[in-house]
Every structure is written in C-alpha cells, then in structure tokens.
Design a protein around this motif. Structure first.
Motif, PDB file in Angstrom:
ATOM      1  N   GLN A  56      12.423  27.210  29.531  1.00  0.00           N
ATOM      2  CA  GLN A  56      13.628  28.034  29.609  1.00  0.00           C
ATOM      3  C   GLN A  56      13.824  28.615  31.009  1.00  0.00           C
ATOM      4  O   GLN A  56      14.941  28.660  31.517  1.00  0.00           O
ATOM      5  N   VAL A  57      12.746  29.064  31.629  1.00  0.00           N
ATOM      6  CA  VAL A  57      12.847  29.620  32.981  1.00  0.00           C
ATOM      7  C   VAL A  57      13.313  28.543  33.958  1.00  0.00           C
ATOM      8  O   VAL A  57      14.223  28.767  34.765  1.00  0.00           O
ATOM      9  N   GLU A  58      12.718  27.367  33.882  1.00  0.00           N
ATOM     10  CA  GLU A  58      13.093  26.288  34.798  1.00  0.00           C
ATOM     11  C   GLU A  58      14.523  25.817  34.577  1.00  0.00           C
ATOM     12  O   GLU A  58      15.257  25.576  35.536  1.00  0.00           O
ATOM     13  N   GLU A  59      14.953  25.690  33.324  1.00  0.00           N
ATOM     14  CA  GLU A  59      16.327  25.268  33.042  1.00  0.00           C
ATOM     15  C   GLU A  59      17.330  26.301  33.551  1.00  0.00           C
ATOM     16  O   GLU A  59      18.368  25.949  34.121  1.00  0.00           O
ATOM     17  N   THR A  60      17.008  27.562  33.366  1.00  0.00           N
ATOM     18  CA  THR A  60      17.903  28.624  33.824  1.00  0.00           C
ATOM     19  C   THR A  60      17.976  28.644  35.348  1.00  0.00           C
ATOM     20  O   THR A  60      19.067  28.766  35.925  1.00  0.00           O
ATOM     21  N   PHE A  61      16.845  28.497  36.000  1.00  0.00           N
ATOM     22  CA  PHE A  61      16.847  28.505  37.463  1.00  0.00           C
ATOM     23  C   PHE A  61      17.602  27.292  38.010  1.00  0.00           C
ATOM     24  O   PHE A  61      18.334  27.406  38.995  1.00  0.00           O
ATOM     25  N   GLU A  62      17.495  26.158  37.358  1.00  0.00           N
ATOM     26  CA  GLU A  62      18.243  24.975  37.786  1.00  0.00           C
ATOM     27  C   GLU A  62      19.746  25.230  37.675  1.00  0.00           C
ATOM     28  O   GLU A  62      20.520  24.876  38.570  1.00  0.00           O
ATOM     29  N   ARG A  63      20.165  25.888  36.603  1.00  0.00           N
ATOM     30  CA  ARG A  63      21.582  26.221  36.432  1.00  0.00           C
ATOM     31  C   ARG A  63      22.036  27.173  37.542  1.00  0.00           C
ATOM     32  O   ARG A  63      23.121  27.028  38.100  1.00  0.00           O
ATOM     33  N   ILE A  64      21.193  28.149  37.890  1.00  0.00           N
ATOM     34  CA  ILE A  64      21.518  29.093  38.964  1.00  0.00           C
ATOM     35  C   ILE A  64      21.652  28.348  40.295  1.00  0.00           C
ATOM     36  O   ILE A  64      22.568  28.613  41.074  1.00  0.00           O
ATOM     37  N   CYS A  65      20.754  27.412  40.546  1.00  0.00           N
ATOM     38  CA  CYS A  65      20.792  26.644  41.797  1.00  0.00           C
ATOM     39  C   CYS A  65      22.088  25.841  41.940  1.00  0.00           C
ATOM     40  O   CYS A  65      22.531  25.568  43.056  1.00  0.00           O
ATOM     41  N   CYS A  66      22.701  25.484  40.826  1.00  0.00           N
ATOM     42  CA  CYS A  66      23.947  24.709  40.855  1.00  0.00           C
ATOM     43  C   CYS A  66      25.191  25.591  40.822  1.00  0.00           C
ATOM     44  O   CYS A  66      26.309  25.082  40.868  1.00  0.00           O
ATOM     45  N   ASP A  67      25.017  26.891  40.767  1.00  0.00           N
ATOM     46  CA  ASP A  67      26.128  27.836  40.684  1.00  0.00           C
ATOM     47  C   ASP A  67      26.664  28.092  42.088  1.00  0.00           C
ATOM     48  O   ASP A  67      25.959  28.618  42.948  1.00  0.00           O
ATOM     49  N   PHE A  68      27.919  27.744  42.320  1.00  0.00           N
ATOM     50  CA  PHE A  68      28.517  27.836  43.650  1.00  0.00           C
ATOM     51  C   PHE A  68      28.783  29.264  44.111  1.00  0.00           C
ATOM     52  O   PHE A  68      29.220  29.478  45.238  1.00  0.00           O
ATOM     53  N   ARG A  69      28.498  30.246  43.268  1.00  0.00           N
ATOM     54  CA  ARG A  69      28.640  31.634  43.706  1.00  0.00           C
ATOM     55  C   ARG A  69      27.449  32.065  44.567  1.00  0.00           C
ATOM     56  O   ARG A  69      27.504  33.083  45.230  1.00  0.00           O
ATOM     57  N   HIS A  70      26.387  31.262  44.560  1.00  0.00           N
ATOM     58  CA  HIS A  70      25.168  31.559  45.325  1.00  0.00           C
ATOM     59  C   HIS A  70      25.098  30.718  46.596  1.00  0.00           C
ATOM     60  O   HIS A  70      25.436  29.536  46.590  1.00  0.00           O
ATOM     61  N   ARG A  71      24.623  31.339  47.675  1.00  0.00           N
ATOM     62  CA  ARG A  71      24.330  30.654  48.936  1.00  0.00           C
ATOM     63  C   ARG A  71      22.941  31.084  49.371  1.00  0.00           C
ATOM     64  O   ARG A  71      22.475  32.160  49.016  1.00  0.00           O
ATOM     65  N   GLU A  72      22.296  30.270  50.150  1.00  0.00           N
ATOM     66  CA  GLU A  72      20.987  30.600  50.732  1.00  0.00           C
ATOM     67  C   GLU A  72      19.990  31.067  49.670  1.00  0.00           C
ATOM     68  O   GLU A  72      19.286  32.055  49.850  1.00  0.00           O
ATOM     69  N   LEU A  73      19.940  30.340  48.570  1.00  0.00           N
ATOM     70  CA  LEU A  73      19.042  30.694  47.485  1.00  0.00           C
ATOM     71  C   LEU A  73      17.593  30.482  47.912  1.00  0.00           C
ATOM     72  O   LEU A  73      17.266  29.434  48.471  1.00  0.00           O
ATOM     73  N   LYS A  74      16.754  31.492  47.680  1.00  0.00           N
ATOM     74  CA  LYS A  74      15.343  31.423  48.073  1.00  0.00           C
ATOM     75  C   LYS A  74      14.456  31.806  46.904  1.00  0.00           C
ATOM     76  O   LYS A  74      14.594  32.907  46.347  1.00  0.00           O
ATOM     77  N   LEU A  75      13.555  30.918  46.529  1.00  0.00           N
ATOM     78  CA  LEU A  75      12.544  31.235  45.528  1.00  0.00           C
ATOM     79  C   LEU A  75      11.480  32.074  46.221  1.00  0.00           C
ATOM     80  O   LEU A  75      10.847  31.627  47.173  1.00  0.00           O
ATOM     81  N   LEU A  76      11.301  33.308  45.778  1.00  0.00           N
ATOM     82  CA  LEU A  76      10.394  34.234  46.441  1.00  0.00           C
ATOM     83  C   LEU A  76       9.032  34.325  45.759  1.00  0.00           C
ATOM     84  O   LEU A  76       8.028  34.604  46.417  1.00  0.00           O
ATOM     85  N   ASP A  77       8.997  34.107  44.439  1.00  0.00           N
ATOM     86  CA  ASP A  77       7.735  34.186  43.708  1.00  0.00           C
ATOM     87  C   ASP A  77       7.907  33.489  42.369  1.00  0.00           C
ATOM     88  O   ASP A  77       8.973  33.571  41.748  1.00  0.00           O
ATOM     89  N   TYR A  78       6.868  32.808  41.945  1.00  0.00           N
ATOM     90  CA  TYR A  78       6.874  32.134  40.643  1.00  0.00           C
ATOM     91  C   TYR A  78       5.433  32.063  40.195  1.00  0.00           C
ATOM     92  O   TYR A  78       4.596  31.456  40.874  1.00  0.00           O
ATOM     93  N   HIS A  79       5.132  32.715  39.078  1.00  0.00           N
ATOM     94  CA  HIS A  79       3.752  32.728  38.620  1.00  0.00           C
ATOM     95  C   HIS A  79       3.669  32.965  37.115  1.00  0.00           C
ATOM     96  O   HIS A  79       4.645  33.364  36.483  1.00  0.00           O
ATOM     97  N   THR A  80       2.495  32.735  36.581  1.00  0.00           N
ATOM     98  CA  THR A  80       2.217  33.051  35.189  1.00  0.00           C
ATOM     99  C   THR A  80       1.767  34.496  35.125  1.00  0.00           C
ATOM    100  O   THR A  80       0.906  34.924  35.901  1.00  0.00           O
ATOM    101  N   ALA A  81       2.365  35.244  34.220  1.00  0.00           N
ATOM    102  CA  ALA A  81       2.037  36.663  34.065  1.00  0.00           C
ATOM    103  C   ALA A  81       1.455  36.896  32.673  1.00  0.00           C
ATOM    104  O   ALA A  81       1.802  36.178  31.730  1.00  0.00           O
ATOM    105  N   PRO A  82       0.578  37.881  32.544  1.00  0.00           N
ATOM    106  CA  PRO A  82      -0.044  38.141  31.237  1.00  0.00           C
ATOM    107  C   PRO A  82       0.928  38.704  30.202  1.00  0.00           C
ATOM    108  O   PRO A  82       0.718  38.548  29.002  1.00  0.00           O
TER     109      PRO A  82
END
Length: 144
Positions: free
Chosen positions: A61-87
C-alpha cells in the motif's frame, strides 16, 4: 506488528502555487478517505510552497500510494527523504492529517518552518516534530 514508513518532500508545481494551501487540504481530505480503506496512516504538511508527507502502512500500500504521488503533476522536485521499517505507527490516529502553514498560529508556523529545514537534515526528527505538532493541534481543538 511492523509497518513501512515513507517520508518525502516536494515543491508544488508553479501553475498550482496560487492555490497551494487549498490543494494541500484537498489532497489530505481525499487521502484520508482512500487511506482508511487501505489501512494507511500519516500526515501531509504544506509549508512555504512545499509538501512534506509521512505515509505508514504495509509495503504494498505504501509503495502503490507513493507511485501515485510520483505521477501527480501537482508535485515537482519530489525527494524521498526516508523509508524504513518501523516497530509501530506514529500517526495511528490519522488516516491523513494535515498541517497547513496558512491555517497555523504564529508559533505553529515557526515550528513548521523548522520541520521544513529539518526534513533535509534529520528526517526522523522532522517526523517526530510533525507528530508533536499534530498532538498540540488536537489538544487545542479539544479545549476550544
């Protein structure tokens, strides 16, 4: 139960900048509905023309949502800042909360500006500050 936590920033596209705060509110509202069905949680901040967002949930779900965000033309200069497994989730109370600078008090605006700077220096501290701001915002609503 562990969750995936994704943290990114982007700049609003120039052609949408005049409506930035309204667009952020619209995105947060639509995301809350979609995320409830997908068991995603998080928050979206809109600060000085920039989106800063935390997403939490299962990997797919996280990856699918982020992919949709990456294709959203309202965003520019998108930067992944952190991605990790949390408890556990930090934003379990919110399918998608919002922190919009335009709606904030002067003190909250200063804290949001700090979050924007901190996002590129220490992502996990920026996420923790966003969580604190939401808790304060919720307390203010309850006491009003």
């Amino acid at each position: 139960m562990t969750v995936q936590r994704l943290f990114y920033s982007s700049r609003i596209a120039d052609e949408h900048a005049s409506r930035g705060a309204a667009i952020a509110r619209e995105i947060a509202q639509a995301s809350a509905v979609r995320n409830s069905a997908s068991e995603l949680t998080g928050t979206l901040a809109y600060i000085d023309g920039h989106f800063i967002q935390v997403l939490e949930g299962n990997l797919k779900q996280v990856e699918e949502t982020f992919e949709r965000i990456c294709c959203d033309f309202r965003h520019r200069e998108l930067k992944l800042l952190d991605y990790h497994t949390a408890p556990s989730r930090l934003f379990s109370e919110w399918a998608m909360a919002s922190l919009v600078e335009e709606d904030a008090t002067i003190g909250q605006r200063e804290a949001l500006s700090e979050v924007r700077v901190l996002a590129t220096l220490n992502a996990r501290e920026a996420i923790a500050r966003m969580r604190q701001l939401l808790a304060l915002q919720d307390r203010a609503v309850l006491t009003a």
